[in-house]
Design a protein around this motif. Sequence first.
Motif, PDB file in Angstrom:
ATOM      1  N   UNK A   1       0.934 -16.898   0.831  1.00 33.77           N
ATOM      2  CA  UNK A   1       2.308 -17.745   1.081  1.00 33.77           C
ATOM      3  C   UNK A   1       3.133 -17.929  -0.289  1.00 33.77           C
TER       4      UNK A   1
ATOM      5  N   UNK B   1      -4.906  -7.289   4.225  1.00 29.85           N
ATOM      6  CA  UNK B   1      -3.817  -6.238   4.777  1.00 29.85           C
ATOM      7  C   UNK B   1      -3.359  -5.519   3.426  1.00 29.85           C
TER       8      UNK B   1
ATOM      9  N   UNK C   1       3.352 -12.585   7.298  1.00 29.46           N
ATOM     10  CA  UNK C   1       2.517 -13.936   7.137  1.00 29.46           C
ATOM     11  C   UNK C   1       2.103 -14.447   8.358  1.00 29.46           C
TER      12      UNK C   1
ATOM     13  N   UNK D   1       0.937 -12.891  10.828  1.00 36.42           N
ATOM     14  CA  UNK D   1      -0.479 -12.017  10.873  1.00 36.42           C
ATOM     15  C   UNK D   1      -1.691 -12.761  10.343  1.00 36.42           C
ATOM     16  N   UNK D   2      -1.175 -12.899   9.023  1.00 33.74           N
ATOM     17  CA  UNK D   2      -2.270 -13.421   7.865  1.00 33.74           C
ATOM     18  C   UNK D   2      -2.742 -14.832   8.610  1.00 33.74           C
ATOM     19  N   UNK D   3      -1.705 -15.704   8.779  1.00 34.50           N
ATOM     20  CA  UNK D   3      -2.155 -17.101   9.345  1.00 34.50           C
ATOM     21  C   UNK D   3      -3.191 -16.985  10.469  1.00 34.50           C
TER      22      UNK D   3
END
Lengths: 292, 261
Positions: B95, B89, A185, A187-189
Amino acid sequence: MPDDPNVRDRHLRGLDALETAAPSGTDRPTAWRAAARVWAATWPKLAAVVLVVLVWQVVVWSGWRPVYVLPGPDRVLPRLFTELSSAEFWGALGVTMRRALAGFALALAAGVTVGLAVSRFAPLRVAIGSLITGLQTMPSIVWFPIAMLLYGISESAIMFVIILGAAPSIAGGLTSGIDYVSPQLLRAGRAMGLRGVQRYTLLIVPAALPMFVTGLKQGWAFAWRSLMAGELLVVIDQQHSLGWALSQARQFNDAEGLLAYVIVVLCVGVLIDVFFERADRTIRHRWGVTAS
Amino acid sequence: MTTTTETLDTGTERARAVEIDQVSKVFGEGPGALTAIDGMSVSVRAHEFVALVGASGCGKSTLLSLVAGLTHPTGGTVDVGGHRVAMMFQEASLFPWLTVGANIEIPMRVNGVPKARRKERVAELLDLVRLSGFARKRPHQLSGGMRQRVALARALAQDADVLLMDEPFGALDAMTRDILHDEIERIWRERSLTVMLVTHNVREAVRLGDRVILLSSRPGRVIEEFTVEEERPRRIDSARIASRAAEITDRLRAEVSRHAG
């Protein structure tokens, strides 16, 4: 042909429907179902209370202790209801709850500040990380002599001990919550450009919330215990609190009063715990980590 | 290297979207240092769909991180020419505490898009990935394929025209994967995106790529490039895709065998 957009669209919607049918089918509680759920959660508790009262009464009947030392529920429960209808009782409960909330709020502020600081600065974590864990295991009553030296017989002494009791758990919950934010998460952020304050408000704080609530719950338990110990030790005469009522009852050998107030303290503890449990469950439900 | 013979744009030389020039990436220092990428050069034209294939240790994910600007190269340059870059990814990485709609809003909140406009965009993007009506659901209520489509919508919400995909179909079942191939191809065309897709799956690479770039492992280098001229829309189970994939797979196996020691 799969190239036809309409055929493809139907294919996609079919897959979506198949893969999501099960959860949406069970996710609609009707009023009747809700009532059944409440009942299923309530009756074992009621049964437990009835059982405890029965055992208590049997012990009293057995004559293990004289009735003026250990009165039965037949005497204590009516006394409890008399207390509940007196203004003095509500005054005492009010004083205690005000202290509890104020103390918990201060502990919250202190715990969050320390927790954020520790998770942000590595040297600080090395310096006081294990101290925080150590403080969590300290019996809070140990702090009272020093609190009374520092603040005298005053509410500040009680607050001091509540904060020392509850803040480490709150700080610990927050730091471990932040530590366990999924790296994927984060990394995604980063890929979305989250940084600075937004990284905290939109990602880290909500991701850390479940563990933070666990820390809050534990912190509350410590705060409540510290407060009760404090009110028994630091008896401030002008302010009648639950602890004050307990020590009064002991001084006058009022066993019925003592037991009635013990029940009140227990009930307040249980009620607040139910509140935290609810918060915990709501969060878990939202995160999708519940089994039910 | 095979020169491209693509004729979609009637011969005009198109602008470069991503220019990776002699890039190296070394992790750590001294004798324990690991060279993930060594002197790699790849250039991607605007609106091109490039698939990168390689075995483990070819630095595929590192390469995408470099293009996304999440890490910096040890040597060489990465130039995205002012294009905005978004990333997807293997896990959707939504989230879990937010609804689908709120997840898609995140990049727009980062970019300071006003609330009313965000709502409009969410509806439009959900429509694009064919998930209209799912805005108020939570990620755990969706299937893996649906979550990846939300992740795609979220990536597009960054207003990026370069999309980096790090094995986004790797964790999906075959049927869902095939459909998502169709979907990503459609959206790539509709939005004129430039896509860099990293995958282990050679067939997937041939199914989707205008070009397939084969990478070596430890360290990652470009071994060979293949241009896929097969007309779109393609089918992953067509004979021509299969034979092209077989050719590339043989090359990849030869590379993997080199590491047998």
